[in-house]
Scaffold this motif. Structure first.
Motif, PDB file in Angstrom:
ATOM      1  N   ARG A  15       0.799  -1.228   0.000  1.00  0.00           N
ATOM      2  CA  ARG A  15       0.000   0.000   0.000  1.00  0.00           C
ATOM      3  C   ARG A  15       0.833   1.281   0.000  1.00  0.00           C
ATOM      4  NH1 ARG A  15      -4.874  -0.627   4.093  1.00  0.00           N
ATOM      5  NH2 ARG A  15      -5.607   1.133   2.882  1.00  0.00           N
ATOM      6  N   GLU A  18      -0.605   3.874  -2.454  1.00  0.00           N
ATOM      7  CA  GLU A  18      -1.824   4.463  -1.876  1.00  0.00           C
ATOM      8  C   GLU A  18      -1.464   5.515  -0.826  1.00  0.00           C
ATOM      9  OE1 GLU A  18      -5.530   3.035   0.933  1.00  0.00           O
ATOM     10  OE2 GLU A  18      -4.515   1.540  -0.293  1.00  0.00           O
ATOM     11  N   PHE A  19      -0.487   5.201   0.021  1.00  0.00           N
ATOM     12  CA  PHE A  19      -0.043   6.143   1.049  1.00  0.00           C
ATOM     13  C   PHE A  19       0.506   7.413   0.418  1.00  0.00           C
ATOM     14  CE2 PHE A  19       3.701   7.806   3.288  1.00  0.00           C
ATOM     15  CZ  PHE A  19       3.088   8.304   4.420  1.00  0.00           C
ATOM     16  N   ASN A  21      -0.046   8.640  -2.566  1.00  0.00           N
ATOM     17  CA  ASN A  21      -1.122   9.384  -3.207  1.00  0.00           C
ATOM     18  C   ASN A  21      -1.938  10.171  -2.198  1.00  0.00           C
ATOM     19  OD1 ASN A  21      -1.356   9.446  -5.991  1.00  0.00           O
ATOM     20  ND2 ASN A  21      -2.034   7.333  -6.083  1.00  0.00           N
ATOM     21  N   GLN A  22      -2.190   9.549  -1.056  1.00  0.00           N
ATOM     22  CA  GLN A  22      -2.970  10.227  -0.018  1.00  0.00           C
ATOM     23  C   GLN A  22      -2.166  11.391   0.580  1.00  0.00           C
ATOM     24  OE1 GLN A  22      -4.111   7.713   3.255  1.00  0.00           O
ATOM     25  NE2 GLN A  22      -5.869   8.986   3.733  1.00  0.00           N
ATOM     26  N   ARG A  23      -0.874  11.184   0.804  1.00  0.00           N
ATOM     27  CA  ARG A  23      -0.028  12.196   1.435  1.00  0.00           C
ATOM     28  C   ARG A  23       0.332  13.325   0.470  1.00  0.00           C
ATOM     29  NH1 ARG A  23       5.973  10.643   2.853  1.00  0.00           N
ATOM     30  NH2 ARG A  23       6.035  10.939   0.618  1.00  0.00           N
ATOM     31  N   SER A  26      -1.620  13.169  -6.517  1.00  0.00           N
ATOM     32  CA  SER A  26      -1.269  12.335  -7.667  1.00  0.00           C
ATOM     33  C   SER A  26       0.195  12.570  -8.056  1.00  0.00           C
ATOM     34  CB  SER A  26      -2.171  12.672  -8.849  1.00  0.00           C
ATOM     35  OG  SER A  26      -1.816  13.945  -9.366  1.00  0.00           O
TER      36      SER A  26
END
Length: 76
Positions: A15, A18-19, A21-23, A26
């Motif tokens: 992940r 995903e991490f 992208n969240q932090r 894009s």
């Protein structure tokens, strides 16, 4: 040892995208932020790069050599 390395690799990669992208948003958003303020992405190493205006990186040197038809290896 090979099995342990594979387990560690899987754990680190789990992940991660995903991490990030969240932090950071894009990849395009992160690239834009780096282009706007390259030194900010260096965090604790900023002090090592006092003045870089006009300096060329290895990639630009390789491109110049390729375009000019120069043979040889670019050492950086």
């Amino acid at each position: 040892m090979e099995k342990t390395s594979a387990i560690n690799k899987t754990a680190w990669e789990y992940r991660a995208y995903e991490f990030w992208n969240q932090r950071d948003g894009s990849p395009a958003d992160k690239a834009k932020a780096i282009r706007n303020d390259p030194k900010a992405s260096l965090k604790k190493h900023q002090h090592l790069f006092k003045e870089v205006t006009g300096k060329k990186n290895c990639q630009s040197l390789r491109i110049e050599r390729a375009q000019s038809g120069s043979a040889g290896v670019t050492r950086c």
